[in-house]
Design a protein around this motif. Sequence first.
Motif, PDB file in Angstrom:
ATOM      1  N   VAL A   1      -7.212  -6.273  -3.159  1.00  0.00           N
ATOM      2  CA  VAL A   1      -7.275  -4.823  -2.943  1.00  0.00           C
ATOM      3  C   VAL A   1      -6.934  -4.501  -1.484  1.00  0.00           C
ATOM      4  N   ILE A   2      -7.531  -5.263  -0.557  1.00  0.00           N
ATOM      5  CA  ILE A   2      -7.256  -5.087   0.866  1.00  0.00           C
ATOM      6  C   ILE A   2      -5.789  -5.408   1.159  1.00  0.00           C
ATOM      7  N   ALA A   3      -5.324  -6.536   0.609  1.00  0.00           N
ATOM      8  CA  ALA A   3      -3.954  -6.993   0.867  1.00  0.00           C
ATOM      9  C   ALA A   3      -2.905  -6.040   0.292  1.00  0.00           C
ATOM     10  N   LEU A   4      -3.145  -5.553  -0.916  1.00  0.00           N
ATOM     11  CA  LEU A   4      -2.194  -4.639  -1.550  1.00  0.00           C
ATOM     12  C   LEU A   4      -2.058  -3.352  -0.749  1.00  0.00           C
ATOM     13  N   PHE A   5      -3.186  -2.803  -0.326  1.00  0.00           N
ATOM     14  CA  PHE A   5      -3.168  -1.563   0.449  1.00  0.00           C
ATOM     15  C   PHE A   5      -2.450  -1.764   1.783  1.00  0.00           C
ATOM     16  N   MET A   6      -2.782  -2.860   2.483  1.00  0.00           N
ATOM     17  CA  MET A   6      -2.180  -3.108   3.791  1.00  0.00           C
ATOM     18  C   MET A   6      -0.685  -3.404   3.679  1.00  0.00           C
ATOM     19  N   GLY A   7      -0.299  -4.146   2.633  1.00  0.00           N
ATOM     20  CA  GLY A   7       1.110  -4.441   2.408  1.00  0.00           C
ATOM     21  C   GLY A   7       1.905  -3.179   2.124  1.00  0.00           C
ATOM     22  N   TRP A   8       1.316  -2.286   1.333  1.00  0.00           N
ATOM     23  CA  TRP A   8       1.964  -1.010   1.008  1.00  0.00           C
ATOM     24  C   TRP A   8       2.046  -0.108   2.240  1.00  0.00           C
ATOM     25  N   TYR A   9       0.968  -0.070   3.012  1.00  0.00           N
ATOM     26  CA  TYR A   9       0.882   0.849   4.150  1.00  0.00           C
ATOM     27  C   TYR A   9       1.732   0.386   5.339  1.00  0.00           C
ATOM     28  N   PHE A  10       1.664  -0.923   5.650  1.00  0.00           N
ATOM     29  CA  PHE A  10       2.337  -1.416   6.854  1.00  0.00           C
ATOM     30  C   PHE A  10       3.734  -1.980   6.605  1.00  0.00           C
ATOM     31  N   LEU A  11       3.973  -2.547   5.420  1.00  0.00           N
ATOM     32  CA  LEU A  11       5.256  -3.198   5.156  1.00  0.00           C
ATOM     33  C   LEU A  11       6.086  -2.495   4.089  1.00  0.00           C
ATOM     34  N   ASP A  12       5.564  -1.371   3.580  1.00  0.00           N
ATOM     35  CA  ASP A  12       6.268  -0.611   2.533  1.00  0.00           C
ATOM     36  C   ASP A  12       6.558  -1.454   1.302  1.00  0.00           C
ATOM     37  N   GLU A  13       5.641  -2.362   0.978  1.00  0.00           N
ATOM     38  CA  GLU A  13       5.820  -3.181  -0.222  1.00  0.00           C
ATOM     39  C   GLU A  13       5.652  -2.327  -1.470  1.00  0.00           C
ATOM     40  N   VAL A  14       6.546  -2.534  -2.428  1.00  0.00           N
ATOM     41  CA  VAL A  14       6.528  -1.735  -3.658  1.00  0.00           C
ATOM     42  C   VAL A  14       5.516  -2.327  -4.640  1.00  0.00           C
TER      43      VAL A  14
END
Length: 295
Positions: free
Chosen positions: A257-270
């Motif tokens: 949950v933490i990783a998904l949010f941070m990846g989406w927020y900082f790296l624009d991961e889809v």
Amino acid sequence: MKNSKALIVLAFIAIYVIWGSTYLFNKIAVTELPPFFLASIRFFIAGILMILLAIISKQNLSISKKQLSNSVIASFFFLIYGNGVFVWALRYVDSGFGALVASTQPLFVLFLLRLIDRKPLQKKSIIGVCLGMLGMYILVSQKELTTSEGSLLGIFMMLTCVLSWSYGSVFVSKADLPKSFIVSTGYQMLAAGFVLSIISLSINEQWSSPLTWSTNIQLSMFLLIFFGGVIAFSAFNYLLKVVSPEKVSTSAYVNPVIALFMGWYFLDEVFTIQSIIASVILLTGVYFITSRKRK
């Protein structure tokens, strides 16, 4: 007793939140640094800091041959293979997706305990395993992944890392290691740093000075060493000695949950709809496994 409970709570927060963020920092670092070089520097420096902390706090650094052997074995399952190869695989897989793959750890722990201790599977465990396998299938069967070069190899290698980490959790809970978890962690990290540096040199990875790294890489490495390494890994080793390995593995459904949010927020991961459905099913399965009654 109150201090002990408070320490356990803080340790869980560390492995939940800090480790959830390490997927992002590893993903950032591995875009510029070779994976085994990255991991060797991270663990070697963190190991030195752990030993210095042990010396400052006047802890006994003596270690028997058996304890040294067990420390090296634990280091292999956790850090050398479990983390080193996982970081390598992050070159092909998004950080949030990697965290979801890692969330299958409780399933592996459960199967290993069944094989090693002959513990019978409870109804909740069976439901959890079925949901976990279904969620994993939905997750990895996406067309975006099957057409992406290297992604399936990355996922497969990540799963072998999760198996390695899971066996390490069971091994450490039973192994003869230095009584101080700070000393134990320090020796494990030094062993990992040494072995990973040999691996890095043997495959001709390009080494570079931290002074030549970009600011983002320098910051990521700092956070990986001090928070992901010293604080979180110490908390992890401490928890393995005071609570069951199954409870420690509950971090597997908070980290994503933490990783998904941070990846989406900082790296624009889809994050696709299929991934969302898969993650809900998968994490529900993990919840069933970790919330079962212990016999």
